[in-house]
Design a protein around this motif. Structure first.
Motif, short mmCIF file in Angstrom:
data_model
loop_
_atom_site.label_atom_id
_atom_site.label_comp_id
_atom_site.label_asym_id
_atom_site.label_seq_id
_atom_site.Cartn_x
_atom_site.Cartn_y
_atom_site.Cartn_z
N UNK A 297 8.54 -8.68 -4.35
CA UNK A 297 7.71 -9.95 -4.32
C UNK A 297 6.78 -9.96 -3.47
N UNK A 298 7.17 -9.48 -2.02
CA UNK A 298 6.19 -9.13 -0.95
C UNK A 298 5.01 -8.08 -1.38
N UNK A 299 5.51 -7.02 -1.95
CA UNK A 299 4.72 -5.90 -2.36
C UNK A 299 3.41 -6.52 -3.30
N UNK A 300 3.86 -7.48 -4.19
CA UNK A 300 2.90 -7.77 -5.31
C UNK A 300 2.10 -8.92 -4.56
N UNK A 301 2.62 -9.79 -3.61
CA UNK A 301 1.76 -10.50 -2.63
C UNK A 301 0.71 -9.92 -1.96
N UNK A 302 0.99 -8.84 -1.30
CA UNK A 302 0.14 -8.13 -0.57
C UNK A 302 -0.94 -7.21 -1.65
N UNK A 303 -0.47 -6.99 -2.65
CA UNK A 303 -1.35 -6.33 -3.65
C UNK A 303 -2.25 -7.00 -4.07
N UNK A 304 -2.02 -8.48 -4.51
CA UNK A 304 -3.01 -9.31 -5.07
C UNK A 304 -3.81 -10.23 -4.11
#
Length: 416
Positions: free
Chosen positions: A44-51
């Protein structure tokens, strides 16, 4: 996008709630659920930083936190009243505990004061008991000292009045009863140092009486000797009368004569008051001075016999009375010795008396030897002296003394 993030956060919270409620009961299952939550949080944190939606993620987290805070406040509001009541009760219990503690502290202080007072009273009581014991001991010691003073005064009176048996009893009480009780006091030490002087005083008084008795015996012994001599002369006269009526004499021994004459002898037995001697002997035995007294008595008797044998005598017609008086004194002297030997054999031994008798015979031989010319030159003196010596020999034989040397002396002088 925001709805998707919010949904993912809600799933994580639900998963966490399941860990908090059911995971504890599930044991190891709770650990795996937490691990699953962490695994989901990472993507979840990874997807937030990626977006590039970090701001939106923070906003959603804050909204989620606010919502949880509201839930917490609501939950606390439902239990606030009970919590307040519990806190109030706790404060009241605390207040009561503080009051109780203060009471306990006060009670402890009162108890300490009471205990201190009781301790002081107990210490005072113990001190008074010690004082009472000391006073009682002092009173007993004073009473004992008073009794000792009374007994010492009584002892002096008893010695002065010649109550020697009472005096020896009083002295024994002082030594054996009272002296051990008061020896630790200075008065007891004075008494202990006085005991030997008191013993010497008692012994000296009894010894003086005994010597006065011995001195007084001089006249008594002469009377005894004269009486026994007269009685023996009467017996000799009776023997002579009997021999004159008998053609053939069968009485060859004076001992046989004594036995045959017993039925005709009605004289009262001679008694000598031995009380001063026995009294002095008893006192010296009690004082542990028996051997010393025995030596002293032996010396006194030897001196007394020497005085008797030192009396001046004359071997001339009409002057033999002095020699006869000496023989009377000798008879009385040895009759007394015989009585002492018979009544106190453990004090006066036969060897002591025999020694005196042998000394007496030797001295008599010397006295007669010095006057032998006067005796042989005067037939009358020789005859009278022979009769006197024969009577003296019979008297001493009758009283149990060995007279063989006397007979030898008579044979040597008179040839008969």
């Amino acid at each position: 996008m925001a709805d998707s993030i919010q949904q993912q956060l809600q799933q994580l919270v639900l998963l966490s709630d399941s860990v908090g409620t059911g995971g504890a009961a599930a044991g190891t299952g709770g650990v795996s659920t937490v691990e699953e939550s962490m695994e989901q949080l990472g993507p979840l944190i990874h997807s937030v930083y990626r977006a590039n939606k970090q701001k939106l993620f923070r906003q959603q987290v804050e909204l989620f936190a606010q919502r949880k805070d509201a839930e917490i406040m609501k939950l606390c509001g439902n239990y606030h009243q009970e919590f307040v009541q519990s806190v109030a009760q706790l404060l009241k219990v605390r207040q009561n505990t503080s009051e109780l503690q203060e009471k306990v502290v006060g009670l402890n202080a009162e108890l300490q004061m009471s205990g201190k007072s009781l301790y002081e009273k107990k210490a005072e009581l113990l001190g008074m008991r010690r004082e009472h014991r000391n006073i009682q001991r002092a009173v007993d010691a004073v009473k004992n000292c008073q009794e000792v003073v009374r007994m010492v005064a009584s002892f002096d009176d008893e010695v002065e009045t010649k109550q020697y048996y009472m005096a020896i009893k009083t002295l024994g009480g002082l030594k054996d009863v009272y002296l051990p009780q008061i020896r630790k006091y200075s008065f007891g030490k004075v008494l202990e140092s006085s005991i030997p002087r008191m013993e010497t005083k008692l012994q000296g008084a009894a010894l003086r009486d005994m010597k006065d008795w011995l001195y007084g015996l001089k006249k008594t012994t002469r009377d005894i000797g004269r009486h026994l001599d007269t009685r023996m002369k009467n017996k000799q006269d009776m023997w002579a009368e009997r021999d004159a009526t008998i053609k053939e004499r069968h009485f060859v021994s004076s001992a046989v004569q004594f036995v045959l004459d017993e039925e005709f002898d009605h004289d009262e037995p001679i008694t000598v008051d031995m009380m001063p001697l026995y009294q002095c002997l008893h006192i010296n035995e009690k004082l542990g001075r028996r051997a010393e007294f025995r030596r002293s008595f032996t010396e006194d008797r030897s001196d007394q016999l020497s005085l008797i044998l030192a009396s001046p005598v004359h071997f001339a017609t009409g002057q033999l009375a002095s020699f006869e008086s000496m023989l009377f004194d000798i008879i009385g002297f040895f009759v007394v010795e015989h009585n002492i030997l018979a009544s106190a054999p453990d004090f006066r031994s036969k060897s002591d008396v025999d020694t005196l008798w042998d000394t007496c015979i030797a001295k008599l031989s010397d006295i007669i030897a010095r006057g032998i010319q006067a005796i042989r030159s005067d037939p009358e003196v020789s005859t009278v002296l022979q009769e006197v010596m024969a009577t003296f020999t019979y008297v001493m034989e009758e009283n149990g003394y060995d007279v063989r040397k006397l007979r030898e002396l008579i044979m040597a002088i008179f040839g008969a």
